[in-house]
Design an enzyme around this catalytic site. Structure first.
Site, PDB file in Angstrom:
ATOM      1  N   LEU A 144      10.606   1.572   7.186  1.00 24.12           N
ATOM      2  CA  LEU A 144      10.772   0.961   5.556  1.00 24.12           C
ATOM      3  C   LEU A 144      11.223   2.855   5.752  1.00 24.12           C
ATOM      4  CD1 LEU A 144       8.656   1.173   3.667  1.00 24.12           C
ATOM      5  CD2 LEU A 144       6.644   2.899   5.112  1.00 24.12           C
ATOM      6  N   TYR A 172       0.975  -1.171  -0.133  1.00 24.65           N
ATOM      7  CA  TYR A 172      -0.102   0.288   0.013  1.00 24.65           C
ATOM      8  C   TYR A 172       0.916   1.167   0.429  1.00 24.65           C
ATOM      9  CZ  TYR A 172       1.158   0.491   5.220  1.00 24.65           C
ATOM     10  OH  TYR A 172       1.921   0.729   6.217  1.00 24.65           O
ATOM     11  N   GLU A 176      11.683   2.231  14.703  1.00 17.20           N
ATOM     12  CA  GLU A 176      11.165   2.785  13.722  1.00 17.20           C
ATOM     13  C   GLU A 176       9.419   3.099  14.875  1.00 17.20           C
ATOM     14  OE1 GLU A 176       9.190   2.580   9.598  1.00 17.20           O
ATOM     15  OE2 GLU A 176       9.883  -0.109   9.782  1.00 17.20           O
ATOM     16  N   LYS A 219       6.713  -2.184   1.757  1.00 16.06           N
ATOM     17  CA  LYS A 219       5.633  -1.890   2.850  1.00 16.06           C
ATOM     18  C   LYS A 219       3.876  -2.406   2.588  1.00 16.06           C
ATOM     19  CE  LYS A 219       3.038   3.049   3.275  1.00 16.06           C
ATOM     20  NZ  LYS A 219       3.352   3.270   4.616  1.00 16.06           N
TER      21      LYS A 219
HETATM   22  N1  PLP Z   1       7.322   3.504   9.231  1.00 12.60           N
HETATM   23  C1  PLP Z   1       5.853   2.503   9.233  1.00 12.60           C
HETATM   24  C2  PLP Z   1       6.528   1.932   9.229  1.00 12.60           C
HETATM   25  C3  PLP Z   1       5.337   3.187   8.831  1.00 12.60           C
HETATM   26  O1  PLP Z   1       4.103   2.532   7.951  1.00 12.60           O
HETATM   27  C4  PLP Z   1       5.361   4.712   7.887  1.00 12.60           C
HETATM   28  C5  PLP Z   1       3.684   4.675   6.503  1.00 12.60           C
HETATM   29  O2  PLP Z   1       2.761   4.743   6.847  1.00 12.60           O
HETATM   30  C6  PLP Z   1       6.345   4.990   7.459  1.00 12.60           C
HETATM   31  C7  PLP Z   1       7.185   4.880   8.524  1.00 12.60           C
HETATM   32  C8  PLP Z   1       6.482   6.979   7.242  1.00 12.60           C
HETATM   33  O3  PLP Z   1       6.324   7.163   5.934  1.00 12.60           O
HETATM   34  P1  PLP Z   1       5.954   7.639   4.868  1.00 12.60           P
HETATM   35  O4  PLP Z   1       6.384   9.119   5.634  1.00 12.60           O
HETATM   36  O5  PLP Z   1       6.458   7.716   3.681  1.00 12.60           O
HETATM   37  O6  PLP Z   1       4.218   7.903   5.008  1.00 12.60           O
END
Ligand code: PLP
Length: 286
Positions: A207, A33, A182, A149
């Site tokens: 991620l 996603y 994270e 993701k």
């Molecule tokens: N880490 C995780 C586990 C996430 O699910 C997300 C966003 O959904 C992020 C980091 C941040 O990613 P982004 O800045 O692309 O929204």
């Protein structure tokens, strides 16, 4: 105003939008996603989100359901039909619908796609940023490929629910070495006593957030130093500031970890500057 979802080629009323019982996303979490911020009716960093989508799909050997420019049209149309000015658009692609069997379907089936869009009140996010949020820490218990993701988010769901139960907004995963990886749905950052921005390298264990990537450019414009190095909970507690980042939160101050204040327990100036500058650095298509 009734909401509309895009499901496998059709725009349908949100209340009636469903997928097949044998969608592999539903049965195995076999899908990926993206969440893209919508601001003033326009998508923020669409190009980077699409690049990451292509990467996630490639890692799982799922085909792109349609060419990227067509996908862009669907995303924009879903935003338009839901009259979202500020909010986000959600895109999910799964390996498709097939008789339940762990192996990839043979013959191959078309990937299944869902797009939804939702409004968010920007004033609420600003109010949250003015106060700052609390996080709790939880042991890292996710699989090794969190760089993809995927919709398989059960550890994240449980961690965030634990955060809510503790009166916090986010849970930070902490690995076996004591380093923060994270958040359940955000990347984690600190501002050290020397004023250096510190966040874990994205090669492994997290991620690679799009907001995180853009934040490097924002920091450069503010002439802030960034260090890609993991930090411990103790280092975060000793930091000048801490924050989290994602497409839905941008830079959000963290003021407490496991109930203990960071600095004076109030949002600091560095995160405020990063937050204020973010959208003039991010790519927002006309
Ligand atoms: N880490 C995780 C586990 C996430 O699910 C997300 C966003 O959904 C992020 C980091 C941040 O990613 P982004 O800045 O692309 O929204």
């Amino acid at each position: 105003m009734s909401r509309v979802a895009y499901v496998n080629g059709l725009y349908v009323p949100h209340a009636d939008a469903g997928v097949h019982v044998e969608d592999r996303g539903y049965q195995f979490g076999d899908g990926v996603y993206e969440v893209c911020e919508v601001r003033g009716g326009r998508m923020v960093d669409e190009r980077r989100h699409m690049e990451r989508l292509v990467r996630s799909l490639g890692e799982l050997r799922i085909r792109l359901p349609m060419p990227l420019h067509a996908l862009g049209v669907v995303l924009r149309e879903t935003v338009r039909r839901n009259r979202v000015r500020d909010g986000f658009v959600y895109l999910q692609v799964t390996r498709g619908v097939a008789r339940r069997d762990h192996y990839f379907p043979v013959p191959e089936v078309p990937p299944a796609i869902v797009v939804t869009a939702r409004r968010v009140d920007p004033a609420k996010n600003e109010a949250l940023a003015a106060e700052g949020v609390s996080v709790i820490t939880v042991p890292e218990n996710r699989w090794d490929r969190v760089d993809i993701k995927t919709v398989g988010l059960l550890p994240n769901v449980l961690a965030k629910q634990a955060a809510r139960a503790a009166g916090a907004r986010e849970a930070w995963f902490v690995d076996a070495d004591g380093h923060v990886t994270e958040g359940g749905s955000t990347n984690a950052w600190i501002v050290t006593k020397d004023g250096v921005l510190r966040t874990r390298p994205a090669e492994h264990g997290i991620l690679r957030g799009i907001t995180r990537t853009v934040m490097f450019e924002v920091a450069e414009q503010l002439q802030l130093r960034i260090e890609e190095r993991a930090f411990t909970v103790a280092e975060a507690l000793a930091a000048r500031e801490a924050f989290l980042s994602s497409a839905t939160t941008i830079a959000m101050p963290v003021v407490r970890i496991d109930g203990q204040p960071i600095g004076e327990g109030k949002p600091g100036p560095v995160v405020a500057r990063l937050r204020a500058l973010f959208h003039s650095v991010a790519e927002i298509a006309r």
